[in-house]
Motif scaffolding. Structure first.
Motif, PDB file in Angstrom:
ATOM      1  N   SER A   1       0.991  -1.108  -0.408  1.00 46.64           N
ATOM      2  CA  SER A   1       0.094  -0.400  -0.095  1.00 46.64           C
ATOM      3  C   SER A   1       0.770   1.282  -0.009  1.00 46.64           C
ATOM      4  O   SER A   1       1.805   1.248   0.023  1.00 46.64           O
ATOM      5  CB  SER A   1      -0.616  -0.156   1.260  1.00 46.64           C
ATOM      6  OG  SER A   1      -0.100   0.272   1.941  1.00 46.64           O
ATOM      7  N   ALA A   2       0.721   2.632  -0.006  1.00 48.50           N
ATOM      8  CA  ALA A   2       0.986   3.592  -0.428  1.00 48.50           C
ATOM      9  C   ALA A   2       1.719   4.071   0.796  1.00 48.50           C
ATOM     10  O   ALA A   2       2.695   4.003   0.955  1.00 48.50           O
ATOM     11  CB  ALA A   2       0.358   4.829  -0.681  1.00 48.50           C
ATOM     12  N   PRO A   3       1.093   3.377   2.554  1.00 47.43           N
ATOM     13  CA  PRO A   3       1.830   3.467   3.624  1.00 47.43           C
ATOM     14  C   PRO A   3       3.318   2.765   3.580  1.00 47.43           C
ATOM     15  O   PRO A   3       4.003   3.296   3.951  1.00 47.43           O
ATOM     16  CB  PRO A   3       1.201   3.744   4.553  1.00 47.43           C
ATOM     17  CG  PRO A   3      -1.137   3.763   4.045  1.00 47.43           C
ATOM     18  CD  PRO A   3      -0.254   3.469   2.180  1.00 47.43           C
ATOM     19  N   GLU A   4       2.898   1.831   2.885  1.00 47.11           N
ATOM     20  CA  GLU A   4       4.020   0.800   3.488  1.00 47.11           C
ATOM     21  C   GLU A   4       5.299   0.865   2.305  1.00 47.11           C
ATOM     22  O   GLU A   4       6.119   0.572   2.774  1.00 47.11           O
ATOM     23  CB  GLU A   4       3.079  -0.945   2.882  1.00 47.11           C
ATOM     24  CG  GLU A   4       2.070  -0.879   4.064  1.00 47.11           C
ATOM     25  CD  GLU A   4       1.193  -2.006   3.728  1.00 47.11           C
ATOM     26  OE1 GLU A   4       0.946  -3.126   4.482  1.00 47.11           O
ATOM     27  OE2 GLU A   4       1.365  -2.920   2.287  1.00 47.11           O
ATOM     28  N   GLN A   5       4.620   1.684   1.256  1.00 45.97           N
ATOM     29  CA  GLN A   5       5.580   1.760   0.124  1.00 45.97           C
ATOM     30  C   GLN A   5       6.810   2.600   0.715  1.00 45.97           C
ATOM     31  O   GLN A   5       7.624   2.762   0.875  1.00 45.97           O
ATOM     32  CB  GLN A   5       5.195   2.234  -0.493  1.00 45.97           C
ATOM     33  CG  GLN A   5       6.590   2.330  -1.799  1.00 45.97           C
ATOM     34  CD  GLN A   5       6.769   0.683  -2.782  1.00 45.97           C
ATOM     35  OE1 GLN A   5       6.016   0.315  -2.967  1.00 45.97           O
ATOM     36  NE2 GLN A   5       8.511   0.575  -2.570  1.00 45.97           N
ATOM     37  N   GLU A   6       6.323   3.422   1.834  1.00 43.93           N
ATOM     38  CA  GLU A   6       6.504   4.885   2.197  1.00 43.93           C
ATOM     39  C   GLU A   6       7.412   3.977   3.396  1.00 43.93           C
ATOM     40  O   GLU A   6       8.837   4.543   3.458  1.00 43.93           O
ATOM     41  CB  GLU A   6       5.686   5.442   2.876  1.00 43.93           C
ATOM     42  CG  GLU A   6       6.639   7.115   3.672  1.00 43.93           C
ATOM     43  CD  GLU A   6       7.227   7.786   2.186  1.00 43.93           C
ATOM     44  OE1 GLU A   6       8.083   8.645   2.667  1.00 43.93           O
ATOM     45  OE2 GLU A   6       6.845   7.769   0.999  1.00 43.93           O
ATOM     46  N   ALA A   7       7.082   3.789   4.065  1.00 42.05           N
ATOM     47  CA  ALA A   7       8.025   2.646   4.896  1.00 42.05           C
ATOM     48  C   ALA A   7       8.774   2.361   4.877  1.00 42.05           C
ATOM     49  O   ALA A   7       9.879   2.346   5.253  1.00 42.05           O
ATOM     50  CB  ALA A   7       6.798   2.087   6.194  1.00 42.05           C
ATOM     51  N   ALA A   8       8.833   1.252   2.829  1.00 43.01           N
ATOM     52  CA  ALA A   8       9.746   0.883   3.090  1.00 43.01           C
ATOM     53  C   ALA A   8      11.199   1.288   2.632  1.00 43.01           C
ATOM     54  O   ALA A   8      12.327   0.661   2.363  1.00 43.01           O
ATOM     55  CB  ALA A   8       9.116  -0.019   2.032  1.00 43.01           C
TER      56      ALA A   8
END
Length: 772
Positions: free
Chosen positions: A354-361
């Motif tokens: 997801s977008a938040p997960e991609q940011e965290a990654a």
């Protein structure tokens, strides 16, 4: 969510590249000599049907007094195959000449497979319309090593004359420099591997398709951190500027040898006309170059990462696997010259973030991000099912009872013993030393997966079979110290840090992720991490049972671990039990009136619980206490006529009892012991009699008579264990096919209301002597 492939961490807990703490001395790589890019000969024969990769000076067991001249080549060359010999021999119908040495004999070491040589060399095609003269997919094997053993190499000559392979209608002249290995072996001097341990070189198959430097940097650093001494990179098209600066930096550090394996350098040979850019030739070249320099060579692709024993220290180091392979050669008296390595599919590369997960990654390494693998192999993608059965839960599907994961069917990779120069070099296959599986069983050992395995960041076979959505995954993280070492190494190099941090990576480049929600199999690591929570639940459950606490607000149920209500007795705990008859109805006695052992003299009543020491208990009651067995109403225990009796039983650890119960139930419910169908017919597949069953756990070749079978441990080959495993996985725990599978608490409860019967004392079978 358990459906995602990593656990999101608070920003302050992650370790960004720029601020990583130091875990290893920055100067340890400066002791390595810088390396130059290897330019191979890549010379074609006059008829264009044979390609010479290079000429070499190598040690062979046939000629120990001097180095032998050898040629690595691929394609069509004059030869005949003598099929009457075992193994078959490819006889050269050409000669070797060099300088004034003319017309000497040549000896061919061909690439072998599971079919006769003529099929692999002359008849096999990569596909319809295949006109390539070189090795190709579809088991077309034309890669070979040619020995010119009668030629003398003049070490004092300023310039070596061309080496000519020729016959009446064939000729190729090789004027490139000889590949000569140094005489001093390389040892570990830069990795986190065990000092003074076995050295290993990683031979990477031709690398292609990368446009970003992230994966290549992490790949190289991971293997160095896991104990690899050096890497050979066969560069097909890593042309992007950041990739080139990365390669040059590692050349300066002396930890890789880069090979120009491009289409231009090879005169078109490494293009698609040769299988996966001539990977068999690349692997064999690496073998010839590294023999005598390292104890072992590891062979795999750029999407395959090696990882050692995570239970040892340093965690993930490859030493345990290498040591196993060394012992296998010693114990086989030199027969085992290599080892097969199990492959695990890192399926989480397919999960779209997801977008938040991609940011965290963005602040995570790629190797850190993809931390889940398939829970078990999925045939036929990465295993072969040798024995299957219809799934009792879905009669339209079949499940595997026994699988084969060796070599190509399991997508294995392999290790070659390069330190022993008495082993003659050979053309190498993708998943084993050769495609000849019978011969590989003889000369290769399989390393246990927990000692050393390959993490395959791929799974196209799962995607094609539409298995990604329903796939069960398990946690499979790379050890933290390896990840920290990778971060540290990137931080220590301005060049690597610049290339790595120039832009964020969106993931591995060869996979297009999809929306998916795989099931997660809880791992031992997860359970250990929640131990503190479990301890608190146990304490709270104890207080609730004692009436000293109530359920937390908003909850009406609380789980605790068996045996952990430590502040109350077993009998007190049993009195709190309630068994829902609608759920566990088959586990109750048919009525509350059952047979018990009763001693009127001593006013003792023993309540039977099968597979919990009941045979011993009935014997003791009869012989020591003069008991007789009578039918009694257990619902009335503790009241009226039973108020003066001490009522007791023995209980057993549930898991230990399950094994014993299953064993008893298996024999009692077998087709040869009773009539009618069985709810789990696969348990007895292939067994028509007890003797058939006995022959599995007591093989005829291991015994002199059947009498021996009752007095020794099972020697079965995994068939029975696999069936037990499947049953344990598939049974719902409610329906049972034999009374011996009944659970203990329902048998100690009243069928009328599900509450526990009166019990004065509970003993444990593990302390039966003290109990009696």
């Amino acid at each position: 969510s358990v459906h995602h492939q990593y656990m999101l961490m608070p920003q302050e807990n992650r370790l960004p590249i720029q601020s990583i703490h130091h875990v290893e001395n920055k100067s340890t790589r400066t002791r390595n000599q810088p390396t130059e890019t290897v330019r191979h000969a890549f010379i074609r024969s006059k008829d264009r049907n044979f390609m010479v990769i290079d000429r070499y000076l190598v040690e062979t067991p046939k000629n120990t007094n001097k180095r032998t001249i050898a040629v690595l080549g691929d394609g069509i060359i004059p030869l005949r195959i003598e099929e009457e010999t075992k193994p078959e021999v490819a006889v050269a119908e050409f000669t070797c000449s060099m300088g004034d040495q003319a017309g000497t004999k040549a000896r061919i070491i061909p690439m072998r497979g599971h079919l006769p040589l003529r099929h692999h060399y002359f008849e096999k095609k990569e596909g319809k319309g295949d006109r390539s003269p070189f090795s190709g997919n579809g088991d077309k094997f034309r890669t070979m090593i040619i020995f010119c053993e009668e030629l003398e190499f003049d070490a004092n000559a300023a310039v070596q004359p061309p080496l000519i392979l020729s016959s009446s209608n064939f000729s190729v002249s090789i004027d490139s420099p000889f590949v000569v290995n140094p005489t001093t072996p390389k040892r570990q001097d830069h990795s986190t591997g065990i000092s003074g341990g076995l050295s290993a070189v990683h031979c990477m198959c031709p690398a292609y398709g990368l446009k970003e430097p992230h994966w290549l940097i992490e790949y190289i650093e991971h293997h160095l951190a896991a104990g690899v001494s050096h890497l050979h990179v066969y560069d097909f098209n890593l042309h992007e500027l950041r990739l080139q600066s990365t390669i040059q930096e590692y050349q300066k550090q002396g930890v890789i040898t880069n090979h120009d394996w491009s289409v231009k350098a090879s005169g078109g040979y490494t293009n698609r006309v040769a299988y996966e850019h001539a990977k068999w030739a690349a692997s064999t070249d690496c073998l010839l170059r590294t023999r005598g320099q390292f104890d072992f060579a590891l062979f795999s692709d750029v999407d395959e990462v090696w990882l050692g024993d995570v239970a040892k220290r340093p965690s993930g180091d490859i030493q345990s696997g290498l040591s196993f392979c060394k012992r296998a050669r010693e114990e086989s008296k030199g027969v085992k010259i290599g080892c097969g390595i199990e492959s695990t599919t890192i399926s989480s590369v397919y999960t779209k973030l997801s977008a938040p997960e991609q940011e965290a990654a963005k602040s995570m390494l790629l190797l850190e991000r993809y931390d889940r693998s398939e829970a078990h192999p999925n045939c036929p993608g990465n295993c072969h099912c040798e024995r299957g059965a219809w799934d009792p839960r879905d009669p339209t599907k079949r499940i595997c009872l026994k699988m084969n994961r060796k070599y190509q069917v399991g997508r294995q990779k392999f290790v070659f013993n390069t330190g022993d120069l008495s082993i003659e070099p050979m053309p190498l296959f993708t998943h084993a030393l050769s495609r000849d599986t019978d011969e590989m069983d003889r000369i290769m050992a399989i390393v246990p997966e927990d000692l050393l395995h390959v993490r395959h960041y791929q799974g196209h076979w799962l995607a094609r079979a539409n298995k990604l959505e329903t796939l069960e995954e398990k946690e499979a993280p790379i050890p933290r110290h390896i990840l920290d070492t990778i971060r540290q190494r990137i931080h220590d190099s301005d060049v690597l840090a610049s290339a790595y941090n120039s832009q964020n990576s969106t993931g591995v480049e060869w996979i297009t992720p999809i929306e998916r929600s795989p099931r997660l199999q809880i791992s031992k690591t997860t359970l250990l991490e929640t131990r503190q929570d479990l301890d608190s639940f146990d304490i709270l459950a104890t207080k609730i049972v004692q009436g000293k606490a109530s359920f937390p607000e908003g909850t009406s149920a609380l789980k605790f671990r068996p045996g952990k209500l430590s502040q109350i007795s077993e009998v007190e705990a049993l009195r709190q039990c309630y068994v829902d008859k609608a759920v566990y109805g088959e586990h109750f006695h048919r009525s509350d009136t059952v047979q018990v052992s009763i001693s009127e003299v001593h006013q003792l009543i023993y309540k039977f619980v099968p597979k919990s020491g009941s045979s011993t208990s009935r014997y003791m009651m009869k012989e020591r206490f003069g008991a007789i067995e009578r039918i009694k109403n257990t619902a009335a225990f503790g009241d009226g006529t039973f108020s003066n009796y001490t009522i007791f039983t023995f209980v057993r650890d549930p898991l230990s009892r399950f094994f014993a119960s299953y064993d008893e139930a298996y024999a009692r419910a077998a087709p040869w012991a009773r009539h009618g169908s069985h709810p789990f017919p696969y348990l007895y597949e292939g067994f028509d009699s007890y003797q058939d069953y006995e022959d599995v756990f007591c093989p005829p070749e291991t015994r002199k008579s059947r009498k021996e079978c009752t007095k020794r441990a099972s020697q079965e080959n995994g068939t029975l264990a696999a069936r037990l495993g499947r049953f344990a996985f598939e049974t719902d725990g409610r329906s049972i096919f034999d009374v011996h599978l009944q659970l203990q608490v329902p048998m100690l409860s009243k069928r009328s209301d599900g509450r526990a019967i009166h019990m004065d004392v509970l003993f444990n079978t593990t302390a039966a002597t003290n109990g009696w």
